[in-house]
Every structure is written in structure tokens, then in C-alpha cells.
Scaffold this motif. Structure first.
Motif, PDB file in Angstrom:
ATOM      1  N   ARG A 124      12.598 -32.008  -3.661  1.00  0.00           N
ATOM      2  CA  ARG A 124      11.595 -31.241  -4.416  1.00  0.00           C
ATOM      3  C   ARG A 124      12.342 -30.931  -5.866  1.00  0.00           C
ATOM      4  O   ARG A 124      11.328 -30.762  -6.421  1.00  0.00           O
ATOM      5  CB  ARG A 124      11.718 -29.775  -3.186  1.00  0.00           C
ATOM      6  N   LEU A 125      13.599 -30.907  -5.841  1.00  0.00           N
ATOM      7  CA  LEU A 125      14.052 -30.596  -7.426  1.00  0.00           C
ATOM      8  C   LEU A 125      13.361 -32.303  -7.938  1.00  0.00           C
ATOM      9  O   LEU A 125      12.842 -32.443  -9.228  1.00  0.00           O
ATOM     10  CB  LEU A 125      15.920 -31.156  -7.761  1.00  0.00           C
ATOM     11  N   LEU A 126      13.619 -32.923  -7.652  1.00  0.00           N
ATOM     12  CA  LEU A 126      13.317 -34.553  -7.651  1.00  0.00           C
ATOM     13  C   LEU A 126      11.261 -34.352  -7.792  1.00  0.00           C
ATOM     14  O   LEU A 126      11.253 -35.581  -9.193  1.00  0.00           O
ATOM     15  CB  LEU A 126      13.483 -35.884  -6.889  1.00  0.00           C
ATOM     16  N   GLU A 127      10.519 -34.349  -6.988  1.00  0.00           N
ATOM     17  CA  GLU A 127       9.724 -34.459  -7.369  1.00  0.00           C
ATOM     18  C   GLU A 127       8.823 -33.511  -8.169  1.00  0.00           C
ATOM     19  O   GLU A 127       7.659 -34.218  -9.171  1.00  0.00           O
ATOM     20  CB  GLU A 127       8.974 -33.862  -5.821  1.00  0.00           C
ATOM     21  N   SER A 128       9.845 -32.134  -8.605  1.00  0.00           N
ATOM     22  CA  SER A 128       9.820 -31.568  -9.839  1.00  0.00           C
ATOM     23  C   SER A 128       9.829 -31.861 -11.172  1.00  0.00           C
ATOM     24  O   SER A 128       9.174 -32.486 -11.806  1.00  0.00           O
ATOM     25  CB  SER A 128      10.739 -30.259  -9.611  1.00  0.00           C
ATOM     26  N   ILE A 129      10.820 -33.569 -11.088  1.00  0.00           N
ATOM     27  CA  ILE A 129      10.784 -33.926 -12.426  1.00  0.00           C
ATOM     28  C   ILE A 129      10.238 -34.781 -12.338  1.00  0.00           C
ATOM     29  O   ILE A 129       9.776 -35.001 -13.525  1.00  0.00           O
ATOM     30  CB  ILE A 129      12.548 -34.504 -11.858  1.00  0.00           C
ATOM     31  N   PHE A 130       9.702 -35.794 -11.340  1.00  0.00           N
ATOM     32  CA  PHE A 130       8.544 -36.792 -11.786  1.00  0.00           C
ATOM     33  C   PHE A 130       7.105 -36.885 -12.457  1.00  0.00           C
ATOM     34  O   PHE A 130       7.059 -37.065 -12.849  1.00  0.00           O
ATOM     35  CB  PHE A 130       8.174 -37.441 -10.122  1.00  0.00           C
ATOM     36  N   LYS A 131       7.288 -35.208 -11.455  1.00  0.00           N
ATOM     37  CA  LYS A 131       5.647 -34.384 -12.298  1.00  0.00           C
ATOM     38  C   LYS A 131       5.042 -33.746 -13.016  1.00  0.00           C
ATOM     39  O   LYS A 131       3.693 -34.358 -13.786  1.00  0.00           O
ATOM     40  CB  LYS A 131       5.715 -33.298 -11.323  1.00  0.00           C
ATOM     41  N   GLU A 132       6.292 -33.829 -14.025  1.00  0.00           N
ATOM     42  CA  GLU A 132       6.759 -33.620 -15.631  1.00  0.00           C
ATOM     43  C   GLU A 132       7.044 -34.994 -15.704  1.00  0.00           C
ATOM     44  O   GLU A 132       7.226 -34.361 -17.603  1.00  0.00           O
ATOM     45  CB  GLU A 132       7.530 -32.584 -16.168  1.00  0.00           C
ATOM     46  N   ASP A 133       6.770 -36.014 -15.855  1.00  0.00           N
ATOM     47  CA  ASP A 133       7.089 -37.632 -17.329  1.00  0.00           C
ATOM     48  C   ASP A 133       6.178 -38.388 -16.171  1.00  0.00           C
ATOM     49  O   ASP A 133       6.262 -39.032 -15.666  1.00  0.00           O
ATOM     50  CB  ASP A 133       8.849 -37.670 -16.327  1.00  0.00           C
ATOM     51  N   GLU A 134       5.545 -38.492 -17.350  1.00  0.00           N
ATOM     52  CA  GLU A 134       4.690 -39.626 -17.484  1.00  0.00           C
ATOM     53  C   GLU A 134       5.010 -41.105 -16.581  1.00  0.00           C
ATOM     54  O   GLU A 134       5.107 -41.864 -15.674  1.00  0.00           O
ATOM     55  CB  GLU A 134       3.692 -39.527 -18.421  1.00  0.00           C
ATOM     56  N   TYR A 135       6.152 -41.579 -17.908  1.00  0.00           N
ATOM     57  CA  TYR A 135       6.893 -42.501 -17.158  1.00  0.00           C
ATOM     58  C   TYR A 135       7.277 -42.674 -15.725  1.00  0.00           C
ATOM     59  O   TYR A 135       6.962 -43.524 -14.772  1.00  0.00           O
ATOM     60  CB  TYR A 135       7.749 -42.883 -17.631  1.00  0.00           C
ATOM     61  N   LEU A 136       7.829 -41.951 -14.803  1.00  0.00           N
ATOM     62  CA  LEU A 136       8.179 -42.038 -13.566  1.00  0.00           C
ATOM     63  C   LEU A 136       7.053 -41.545 -12.192  1.00  0.00           C
ATOM     64  O   LEU A 136       7.054 -42.206 -12.085  1.00  0.00           O
ATOM     65  CB  LEU A 136       9.289 -40.392 -13.712  1.00  0.00           C
ATOM     66  N   VAL A 137       5.762 -40.504 -12.313  1.00  0.00           N
ATOM     67  CA  VAL A 137       4.633 -40.961 -12.023  1.00  0.00           C
ATOM     68  C   VAL A 137       4.179 -42.225 -12.073  1.00  0.00           C
ATOM     69  O   VAL A 137       3.780 -42.568 -10.610  1.00  0.00           O
ATOM     70  CB  VAL A 137       3.400 -40.151 -13.013  1.00  0.00           C
ATOM     71  N   ASN A 138       4.487 -43.045 -13.116  1.00  0.00           N
ATOM     72  CA  ASN A 138       4.241 -44.606 -12.863  1.00  0.00           C
ATOM     73  C   ASN A 138       5.027 -45.424 -12.238  1.00  0.00           C
ATOM     74  O   ASN A 138       4.976 -47.051 -12.135  1.00  0.00           O
ATOM     75  CB  ASN A 138       3.671 -44.676 -14.181  1.00  0.00           C
ATOM     76  N   MET A 139       5.923 -44.764 -11.882  1.00  0.00           N
ATOM     77  CA  MET A 139       7.350 -45.740 -11.607  1.00  0.00           C
ATOM     78  C   MET A 139       7.149 -45.638 -10.554  1.00  0.00           C
ATOM     79  O   MET A 139       6.797 -45.047  -9.658  1.00  0.00           O
ATOM     80  CB  MET A 139       9.066 -45.545 -11.943  1.00  0.00           C
ATOM     81  N   GLN A 140       7.187 -47.204 -10.078  1.00  0.00           N
ATOM     82  CA  GLN A 140       6.822 -47.924  -7.716  1.00  0.00           C
ATOM     83  C   GLN A 140       8.352 -46.657  -7.395  1.00  0.00           C
ATOM     84  O   GLN A 140       9.627 -47.228  -7.575  1.00  0.00           O
ATOM     85  CB  GLN A 140       6.598 -49.007  -7.457  1.00  0.00           C
ATOM     86  N   HIS A 141       7.740 -46.278  -6.377  1.00  0.00           N
ATOM     87  CA  HIS A 141       9.314 -45.699  -5.333  1.00  0.00           C
ATOM     88  C   HIS A 141       9.272 -45.464  -4.384  1.00  0.00           C
ATOM     89  O   HIS A 141       7.764 -45.206  -3.412  1.00  0.00           O
ATOM     90  CB  HIS A 141       9.354 -43.748  -5.956  1.00  0.00           C
ATOM     91  N   THR A 142      10.504 -44.896  -3.458  1.00  0.00           N
ATOM     92  CA  THR A 142       9.437 -45.075  -2.273  1.00  0.00           C
ATOM     93  C   THR A 142      11.175 -44.000  -1.821  1.00  0.00           C
ATOM     94  O   THR A 142      12.426 -43.474  -2.575  1.00  0.00           O
ATOM     95  CB  THR A 142       9.872 -45.568  -1.063  1.00  0.00           C
ATOM     96  N   VAL A 143      11.182 -43.341  -0.310  1.00  0.00           N
ATOM     97  CA  VAL A 143      12.196 -42.036  -0.102  1.00  0.00           C
ATOM     98  C   VAL A 143      12.831 -42.382   1.305  1.00  0.00           C
ATOM     99  O   VAL A 143      12.067 -43.244   1.986  1.00  0.00           O
ATOM    100  CB  VAL A 143      12.038 -40.493   0.244  1.00  0.00           C
TER     101      VAL A 143
END
Length: 484
Positions: free
Chosen positions: A270-289
Motif C-alpha cells: 500500500r505504501l508502494l502504491e501511494s509512491i507510484f501514484k505520485e510519480d509519473e515515471y513510476l505510473v508508466n513503468m511496467q510492473h507486477t507483484v
């Protein structure tokens, strides 16, 4: 002593979060036959508690396809509100206030088909290509010096997944965390002093990251492996900044908790998600969990190997009681918030014992939960009470297995090795042994590398749309779209 986890209150979830039927609750350790495909009943329980996993990482391709199809059918939908069914996305547990789901994790999960080594090699070469692949290992973290103990405890108790306050009292989160951390620091410092003055968790996790990198390289997957701790250095935020500096384009997120819990993997994700939502680079980075991996063959075999080795140190190995001790969570997490931790833990123990039985090791065994604190009821049976009961029943030899930990830290080195050992000897148990944490055990690390490789074809399969998510906050779900 262990990790200080306190739950002050956890309101009941909203009525729309339908619960699994009593028959399913009673059979979470069994197997449900669906045609020629077997689905663990605990997977159905996930649906009821809104932990929506399409398949397990040990399943076959056919099972994955079959599960993807039947999860839309009425038999599964009856356990899950329609508003929570979203393609292949992650759905989080109910909220702390019981009125809406927690912010849902927008990562596509590691619910992946099992591949052969040849398939892995061909697939990894195809998928990786010129991409920069990263693996992010998530862990709890621990104070490295005695001076770190109090601020570490503050970070721990400031997490709303650890101390759960009603919404109207959220402003008390940090003041309360400060009060508790100062209050508990002296006792905690004594515990850390007894194991060398600090936690070895960072050193061990760094070593696991390096070994994982080597195994991935040997399997033709050049990847960088990062460590992100939840409550101490290197913090998840620090790891993410390094990932960005390195220009990673494909990221596999791998919590180092075999079994999923709201308070461990859930908090980190959940912390990681909040970080991703606030950063355009991370939003566009392909990822999986990969949310949990307790059922993977390599992990099960590695645990069985360690247990078998330790049993041989006893004079009469066949008479030793195998004692699985898992970190506990408040009972309300499981019964009210739908945490799958208990079901996953029980299934994990069953799988390990099945592996041991295949080796003609049929020792008696039991499972209990350690490290409870605070006034609320935690998962039972409790480790300390169970040890006393076993002594009273005449058990003379006990082998402790720290089942929820893959690294040595305060709960293994001090709580199990010192406190529980002394309690066992006082209770009439004459022979005591303890299985070491997996650490960098080769079978275990190699299997984690396979899990990463299996996830690569699914990296970037789903991505969150920030705009769409903001437009539908009342629905309690994250809108997802296909990545082109």
C-alpha cells in the motif's frame, strides 16, 4: 519480545463485503475439485474477503486459464460483490473504517502459470530484450544500532496497518506512536543488545538480494535487485529513487513474506502504491507483484530440507515434535478484515508436512502463533501457552520452526532461541532444537529467481490510470487499462 505490533481497534467491515459460506470457512485447508482442475479452497476464501487472486504461482497453464474463466461465474461471484471484479487487478481488504475498501493496489499480481526451465529461458530472453529489469525485495527492516531502536519503533507504530485507529482519531496516530515507542524502547533495546546490539535483517536481506541477482543472471535474466524496508533503512522510498536513477523499465515486486498479511506485505504494497501514484515515471513503468509464494515447490523443499537436517541432530528423530511458530496477527484482521494469513499459514504447514511424509518423515507437528502484544485477542493457539501444554502432556523433544520468517532477526534470535527455549526447558521439555531461517539457502533463492522469471511475461499487463481512479473514488476500486 519480537516485533512490537499493537492493534487498538478494528471496526467491522461494511455489510457489502460478503463473507465466504460456513462450509467454505470450514474447509479452507481442503481441496475443491472443479473438473480436472484442483483449486485450493483458500483461494475461494480470498474472493470472499476481496483478496482477489486469479491463480497461484504454482498452478499449471490450464489451471490459470480455467480459473480466469470460472472466477466470473456465479459460484465465485456469490462470494464477491460485482463492483469488486476488475479484469486482472488487485483488490485490497476492507477499509479501516469499514465503509469502503482500502485503496486498492494497482499492480498486476504474480498469479502465473508454472513454466519449465526451457520455457523460462526462451520466455525470459524474449520478454527482457533491451529492457532494464529490476526486482524490488520488500521487508520489514530493523534497527541496526541501539540508538536506532526508538525511531524504528516510532515508524512501526505510526503505520495505520499496525495501530488501527477509527477515522475520527487518526490525528492521534503519530502522538500515540511517539508515546508507545518511548515506552517500549528500553525493553526492546535490551532484546537487541542480547543479539549483538542490532538487527541483522538488513545484512541478510542484502545478501539475499545479491544471491538472487546471481541466480537470475545464471538463468539469462540480467536484473538489478533492490531492497526496500518498511520501517528502517533502506526505506522503500530510497529503493524507488535508485530504481528511477537506474532507468528500470520492468519491475517485479517481491515481498519477502511467504504468506500474505495486511500488516506485512499489505502495508508495504500500500505504501508502494501511494509512491507510484505520485510519480509519473513510476505510473508508466511496467510492473507486477508476487503477493505470496508459500506454496512454491522450491520454498517447500527448502523448508523440508532444513527440518530434516535438524531432526537428525536428535538422538531419536522420530520422537521429536515439530513445532511451527508463526508471527501472530490480531484475530480481527482475519475474522473482520478478511486477512488470508491464517489460511495461507495452515496450508503452508500442510504442504511442508506432505513433503516430509514423502520422505517417510511422519513426526507429530503443531502450529502456534507468537509475538502477541496489547489487549486484543490474537490468532490462537499462542506459542508460549502451547509450549507449556506440550510439556505437561509429556513431550520431551521439540524442534521449533520459524515458519513465517526467511531471515534471522529479533523474533528468532531472542524470542525463540532465548525466551521460548527457557520456557520449554522449565515446562519439562528436555531436548530443544530450532530450524534456522532460510537466509541464502540455494534451493530457496533459486526458486525465488524462478518466480521472478515466471512473472516477466505479465509485467506491465495492467497499469493504473490515475485520472480514472480519481474519477471513481466512491466505487472503492482502481480502474485499470491495458498497456499498449
Amino acid at each position: 519480545m519480537g516485533i512490537e505490533v499493537l492493534a487498538l481497534s478494528l471496526p467491522s467491515p461494511a455489510s457489502q463485503w460478503e463473507r465466504v459460506s460456513s462450509s467454505n470457512q470450514a474447509s479452507t485447508r481442503g481441496v475443491t475439485e472443479t473438473g480436472s482442475i484442483e483449486l485450493r479452497a483458500s483461494n475461494i476464501a480470498y474472493q470472499a474477503s476481496s483478496f482477489r487472486l486469479l491463480a497461484r504461482s504454482t498452478c499449471t497453464t490450464q489451471m490459470f486459464q480455467h480459473y480466469s474463466r470460472i472466477q466470473m461465474e456465479a459460484s465465485v461471484r456469490s462470494c464477491l460483490p460485482k463492483s469488486n471484479i476488475v479484469n486482472s487487478g488487485w483488490l485490497g481488504p476492507p477499509s479501516l473504517d469499514g465503509k469502503r475498501p482500502l485503496e486498492t493496489l494497482s499492480f498486476s499480481l504474480g498469479a502465473l502459470p508454472l513454466m519449465t526451465s526451457k520455457t523460462q529461458e526462451a520466455s525470459s530472453k524474449l520478454i527482457v530484450g533491451d529492457e532494464k529489469v529490476g526486482v524490488l525485495l520488500l521487508n520489514l527492516g530493523g534497527p541496526e544500532t541501539l540508538e536506532d531502536v526508538q525511531p524504528f519503533l516510532f515508524n512501526l507504530f505510526a503505520d495505520p496497518d499496525i495501530i488501527r485507529l477509527p477515522r475520527l482519531l487518526c490525528f492521534l496516530q503519530k502522538p500515540l506512536a511517539q508515546f508507545i515507542s518511548v515506552l517500549r524502547a528500553p525493553k526492546s533495546k535490551a532484546g537487541y543488545a542480547s543479539i549483538g546490539g542490532g538487527s541483522p535483517l538488513r545484512r541478510i536481506t542484502d545478501a539475499q538480494a545479491e544471491e538472487l541477482r546471481k541466480f537470475l543472471s545464471a538463468k539469462d535474466v540480467p536484473a538489478k535487485v533492490y531492497v526496500g524496508m518498511r520501517y528502517w533503512h533502506p526505506f522503500t522510498e530510497e529503493a524507488i529513487e535508485q530504481i528511477k536513477r537506474d532507468g528500470i523499465t520492468k519491475l517485479v515486486v517481491l515481498p519477502l513474506y511467504p504468506q500474505f498479511s495486511i500488516s506485512t506485505s499489505g502495508s508495504s504494497l500500500r505504501l508502494l502504491e501511494s509512491i507510484f501514484k505520485e510519480d509519473e515515471y513510476l505510473v508508466n513503468m511496467q510492473h507486477t507483484v508476487i503477493p505470496s509464494w508459500y506454496q512454491r515447490e522450491g520454498y517447500i523443499k527448502a523448508m523440508a530440507n532444513l527440518i530434516e537436517q535438524e531432526l537428525q541432530k536428535f538422538e531419536c528423530p522420530e520422537k521429536v515434535m515439530i513445532f511451527f511458530s508463526a508471527h501472530g496477527v490480531p484475530l480481527a484482521y482475519v475474522e473482520e478484515a478478511g486477512d488470508p494469513y491464517k489460511a495461507e499459514m495452515e496450508e503452508c504447514v500442510d504442504l511442508i508436512m506432505e513433503e516430509l511424509e514423502n520422505r517417510n518423515i511422519t513426526n507429530a507437528y503443531t502450529l502456534a502463533y507468537q509475538s502477541r502484544v496489547g489487549p486484543v485477542e490474537w490468532l490462537k493457539p499462542y506459542t508460549d501457552e502451547t509450549i507449556v501444554e506440550l510439556g505437561q502432556k509429556g513431550v520431551k523433544s521439540l524442534l521449533a520452526v520459524p515458519i513465517s520468517f526467511v531471515s534471522e532477526h529479533i523474533e528468532t534470535l531472542e524470542e525463540i532461541d532465548v525466551e521460548y527455549r527457557e520456557l520449554a526447558l522449565k515446562s519439562g521439555i528436555e531436548k530443544w532444537g530450532r530450524v534456522p531461517a532460510l537466509g541464502c539457502e540455494p534451493t530457496f533463492i533459486s526458486d525465488l529467481a524462478d518466480a521472478v522469471i515466471e512473472s516477466l511475461p505479465y509485467v506491465g499487463a495492467m497499469a493504473v490510470s490515475n485520472l480514472e481512479a480519481q474519477q471513481h473514488p466512491s466505487e472503492g476500486i482502481t480502474t485499470v487499462k491495458q498497456v499498449q
